[in-house]
Design an enzyme around this catalytic site. Structure first.
Site, PDB file in Angstrom:
ATOM      1  N   LYS A  96       0.697  -1.082  -0.010  1.00 31.91           N
ATOM      2  CA  LYS A  96      -0.147   0.078  -0.029  1.00 31.91           C
ATOM      3  C   LYS A  96       0.914   1.195  -0.254  1.00 31.91           C
ATOM      4  CE  LYS A  96      -3.720   2.241   2.463  1.00 31.91           C
ATOM      5  NZ  LYS A  96      -3.218   3.386   3.245  1.00 31.91           N
ATOM      6  N   GLY A 157      -8.581   9.897   8.474  1.00 29.72           N
ATOM      7  CA  GLY A 157      -9.004  10.018  10.088  1.00 29.72           C
ATOM      8  C   GLY A 157     -10.000  11.185  10.278  1.00 29.72           C
ATOM      9  N   ALA A 184      -9.532   5.953   3.265  1.00 30.62           N
ATOM     10  CA  ALA A 184      -9.559   7.232   3.895  1.00 30.62           C
ATOM     11  C   ALA A 184     -10.891   8.079   4.104  1.00 30.62           C
ATOM     12  CB  ALA A 184      -8.328   8.107   3.863  1.00 30.62           C
ATOM     13  N   ASN A 206      -9.766   2.302   9.027  1.00 33.41           N
ATOM     14  CA  ASN A 206      -9.201   1.761  10.209  1.00 33.41           C
ATOM     15  C   ASN A 206     -10.004   2.732  11.367  1.00 33.41           C
ATOM     16  OD1 ASN A 206      -5.736   1.842  11.253  1.00 33.41           O
ATOM     17  ND2 ASN A 206      -7.565   1.582  12.270  1.00 33.41           N
ATOM     18  N   THR A 207      -9.612   4.044  11.381  1.00 34.36           N
ATOM     19  CA  THR A 207     -10.017   5.047  12.598  1.00 34.36           C
ATOM     20  C   THR A 207     -11.621   4.799  12.995  1.00 34.36           C
ATOM     21  OG1 THR A 207      -8.365   6.641  11.667  1.00 34.36           O
ATOM     22  CG2 THR A 207      -9.945   7.179  13.297  1.00 34.36           C
TER      23      THR A 207
END
EC number: 2.8.1.10
Length: 262
Positions: A96, A157, A184, A206-207
């Site tokens: 990535k 994020g 993202a 993820n976040t």
């Protein structure tokens, strides 16, 4: 099932491994998500979990395909070196590719990103480039040999969701044969549904899971959201209308009057 860089997968959700309250939370969230691909940074410092296992030991137990990233790299040279280390460490040619150009919004550095992508592809890597939704940048990455594009929905994020759906829809239209995965900016399951309704191949986040009050439960929600959005796209959603249209056809005579006249 779908094919991602030569791997047959059932889940279209990819999940990151950072920011979880503990290794136990991370493991449970990944399990609940149903993901088969997890991203990891080789710059992560190993940390012990509640049961004393290191991060790396915990990752091995997950039995997922690993997608190492070049997080923290600012130029092509650093990203290439990091990718080579990742290939040696994890025995995978997947990478990535992240080359950050701005500290405020963590936007990719386009020129160094393209340079790194071209070199890594020549060296046999399967490059998953983190990029913006800029059409010209994405075209240059495809020209460099990328078979996968990972445009952002919003800055990393931020949790803002899809700030430019038009640009993303354009990418899907212009690159019908390229694997498109949003990377993202996803903050809630409804954002993931929206991504998949646009016809994207997958979602990486993820976040949104790691910082949720209950990561495992949120992972389950995202699992269902990605499935729902993809099935909606495949099912063929109705087009919007500017005027109302009755779902039940009307006739001149009520049915009970028709019965009485028989």
């Amino acid at each position: 099932m779908w094919n991602l860089a030569g791997k047959e997968l059932s889940s279209r959700l990819l999940l990151g491994t950072a920011c979880y309250p503990s290794l136990e939370h991370m493991q449970q969230a990944i399990h609940n998500s149903g993901t088969e691909v997890i991203t990891i940074s080789i710059k992560r410092q190993t940390s012990a979990g509640l049961d004393g296992e290191s991060f790396w030991q915990a990752v091995k137990k997950l039995d997922c395909h690993l997608l190492p990233n070049t997080a923290g790299c600012r130029n092509a040279e650093a990203a290439i070196n990091t990718a080579e280390i990742a290939r040696e460490l994890f025995n995978t040619h997947w990478i990535k590719l992240e080359v950050i150009g701005d500290d405020y919004n963590l936007q990719p550095e386009p020129f160094e990103l393209i340079k790194a992508a071209r070199i890594l592809i020549d060296r046999g890597f399967e490059v998953f480039p983190y990029c913006t939704d800029d059409l010209v940048l994405c075209q240059k990455l495809v020209d460099a040999g990328c078979k996968i594009l990972m445009p952002w929905g919003a800055p990393i994020g931020s949790g803002k969701g899809l700030i430019n759906p038009y640009a993303l829809e354009t990418l899907r239209y212009r690159f019908p044969d390229i694997t498109l995965i949003i990377d993202a900016g996803i903050g809630k399951p409804s954002h993931a549904v929206q991504v998949m309704e646009l016809g994207f191949d997958g979602v990486l986040l993820n976040t949104a899971v790691a910082l949720a009050n209950h990561p495992a439960l949120m992972a389950t929600a995202f699992r269902h959201a990605v499935i729902a959005g993809h099935q909606a796209f495949i099912g063929g959603m109705m087009s919007e209308r500017n005027v109302a249209h009755p779902s039940t056809p009307l006739i001149d005579t009520p049915f009970w009057h028709q019965v009485n006249n028989l």
